[in-house]
Motif scaffolding. Sequence first.
Motif, PDB file in Angstrom:
ATOM      1  N   SER A   1       0.824  -1.201   0.000  1.00  0.00           N
ATOM      2  CA  SER A   1       0.000   0.000   0.000  1.00  0.00           C
ATOM      3  C   SER A   1       0.862   1.255   0.000  1.00  0.00           C
ATOM      4  O   SER A   1       2.021   1.246   0.421  1.00  0.00           O
ATOM      5  CB  SER A   1      -0.917   0.004   1.230  1.00  0.00           C
TER       6      SER A   1
ATOM      7  N   LEU B   1       0.905   5.608   0.895  1.00  0.00           N
ATOM      8  CA  LEU B   1       0.295   6.703   1.628  1.00  0.00           C
ATOM      9  C   LEU B   1       0.164   7.901   0.685  1.00  0.00           C
ATOM     10  O   LEU B   1       1.097   8.209  -0.069  1.00  0.00           O
ATOM     11  CB  LEU B   1       1.145   7.109   2.833  1.00  0.00           C
TER      12      LEU B   1
ATOM     13  N   ASP C   1       7.089   6.124   4.431  1.00  0.00           N
ATOM     14  CA  ASP C   1       6.621   6.923   5.557  1.00  0.00           C
ATOM     15  C   ASP C   1       6.455   8.387   5.206  1.00  0.00           C
ATOM     16  O   ASP C   1       6.999   8.878   4.214  1.00  0.00           O
ATOM     17  CB  ASP C   1       7.589   6.799   6.749  1.00  0.00           C
TER      18      ASP C   1
ATOM     19  N   SER D   1       4.013   3.037   6.777  1.00  0.00           N
ATOM     20  CA  SER D   1       3.288   1.891   6.230  1.00  0.00           C
ATOM     21  C   SER D   1       3.947   0.604   6.734  1.00  0.00           C
ATOM     22  O   SER D   1       5.037   0.638   7.311  1.00  0.00           O
ATOM     23  CB  SER D   1       3.343   1.934   4.706  1.00  0.00           C
TER      24      SER D   1
ATOM     25  N   GLY E   1      -2.824  -1.425   7.876  1.00  0.00           N
ATOM     26  CA  GLY E   1      -2.660  -0.424   8.923  1.00  0.00           C
ATOM     27  C   GLY E   1      -1.394   0.376   8.766  1.00  0.00           C
ATOM     28  O   GLY E   1      -0.559   0.106   7.892  1.00  0.00           O
ATOM     29  N   TRP E   2      -1.271   1.388   9.614  1.00  0.00           N
ATOM     30  CA  TRP E   2      -0.084   2.227   9.708  1.00  0.00           C
ATOM     31  C   TRP E   2       0.352   2.284  11.152  1.00  0.00           C
ATOM     32  O   TRP E   2      -0.432   2.022  12.069  1.00  0.00           O
ATOM     33  CB  TRP E   2      -0.387   3.667   9.266  1.00  0.00           C
TER      34      TRP E   2
ATOM     35  N   ASP F   1      -5.609   1.713   8.309  1.00  0.00           N
ATOM     36  CA  ASP F   1      -5.304   2.638   7.217  1.00  0.00           C
ATOM     37  C   ASP F   1      -6.558   3.153   6.504  1.00  0.00           C
ATOM     38  O   ASP F   1      -6.464   3.928   5.555  1.00  0.00           O
ATOM     39  CB  ASP F   1      -4.322   2.023   6.217  1.00  0.00           C
TER      40      ASP F   1
ATOM     41  N   GLU G   1      -8.259   8.633   8.026  1.00  0.00           N
ATOM     42  CA  GLU G   1      -7.367   9.734   7.682  1.00  0.00           C
ATOM     43  C   GLU G   1      -6.657  10.227   8.935  1.00  0.00           C
ATOM     44  O   GLU G   1      -7.265  10.331  10.000  1.00  0.00           O
ATOM     45  CB  GLU G   1      -8.189  10.869   7.070  1.00  0.00           C
TER      46      GLU G   1
ATOM     47  N   ARG H   1      -3.739   9.871   4.008  1.00  0.00           N
ATOM     48  CA  ARG H   1      -4.793   8.880   3.795  1.00  0.00           C
ATOM     49  C   ARG H   1      -4.243   7.760   2.918  1.00  0.00           C
ATOM     50  O   ARG H   1      -3.196   7.910   2.293  1.00  0.00           O
ATOM     51  CB  ARG H   1      -6.030   9.514   3.148  1.00  0.00           C
ATOM     52  N   ARG H   2      -4.959   6.654   2.884  1.00  0.00           N
ATOM     53  CA  ARG H   2      -4.537   5.537   2.041  1.00  0.00           C
ATOM     54  C   ARG H   2      -4.714   5.907   0.575  1.00  0.00           C
ATOM     55  O   ARG H   2      -5.765   6.395   0.155  1.00  0.00           O
ATOM     56  CB  ARG H   2      -5.365   4.298   2.371  1.00  0.00           C
TER      57      ARG H   2
ATOM     58  N   HIS I   1      -1.382   0.931  -5.331  1.00  0.00           N
ATOM     59  CA  HIS I   1      -0.441   0.095  -4.593  1.00  0.00           C
ATOM     60  C   HIS I   1       0.687  -0.316  -5.540  1.00  0.00           C
ATOM     61  O   HIS I   1       0.560  -0.214  -6.755  1.00  0.00           O
ATOM     62  CB  HIS I   1      -1.118  -1.142  -3.986  1.00  0.00           C
TER      63      HIS I   1
END
Length: 298
Positions: free
Chosen positions: A134, A136, A155, A190, A212-213, A232, A235, A267-268, A272
């Motif tokens: 994923s 960010l 990151d 991430s 998730g983060w 994730d 926001e 946000r995601r 990807h």
Amino acid sequence: MSSRFRHVALIGKYQAPGRRTATGASDDVLEDIAAFLELQGCEVSIERSTADELQDCRYTALTVEEIGERCDLGLVVGGDGTMLGIGRQLAPYGVPLIGINRGRLGFITDIPLDNYQATLIPMLAGDYEEDHRSLLHAQVMRDGVCVFDALAMNDVVVNRGATSGMVELRVSVGKHFVANQRADGLIIASPTGSTAYSLSAGGPLLHPSIPGWVLVPIAPHTLSNRPILLPDADEISIELVSGRGASANFDMQSLASVEIGDRVVVRRSDYHVRFLHPRGWSYFDTLRKKLHWNEGGS
């Protein structure tokens, strides 16, 4: 054995002629790999900035956008930084990437340079593991206007200024206020980035499949401010309350200044990165090798 990838783009980090890598390979390695790909039945192109540094390059040079539109595969020769840069740019196109490691750690460029041919032959024929990572999507908002927009694979880091003290950051997740934190900065990492800066700041390792983060404070004023794992789907907003000369870094490859009142919103991403690994690849094997687990045991 013919390749299932018709058109392959070769992307590399150039080193000056005569230098040798840690594996002892000379700097004509890109030409060697290109010739190998041709023998497997692939059409080969070279990423334009890579081609500009090669002497007498006989392959078609393509921009990143042209690679995304024309190529079936990107073969990245370098370290994780090289892969981070090209991965973000090619993610919107869905082009899969294979990494040959010329760097040091190689968490995401995992094929050793000295064994690339034996490893690539079955992969080019379609025998591989596919791994999606994923991204960010981060924006710096100032008075309701976006002044900086970037993708990150590892990151997003909000840092204090080089000559200033701590920053105070107001952190919200979704619609919920979390806390005001005083620290040297804050990392949103991430799962891919959990083995990078986040890890050195005391954050946990996250398996790449976790949606998730991790939010990791850098040298927090209050020791009870600890890393926290977040979904994730939410926001994250980080507002600079106080602190001079602050900045936001995206994979440590792009930088934006942050003023008091600015919000860094993460946000995601809709995109990807697609990594291809040799058959039998395991994330745990990578951790064990790169972090030197089990060494010194009986």
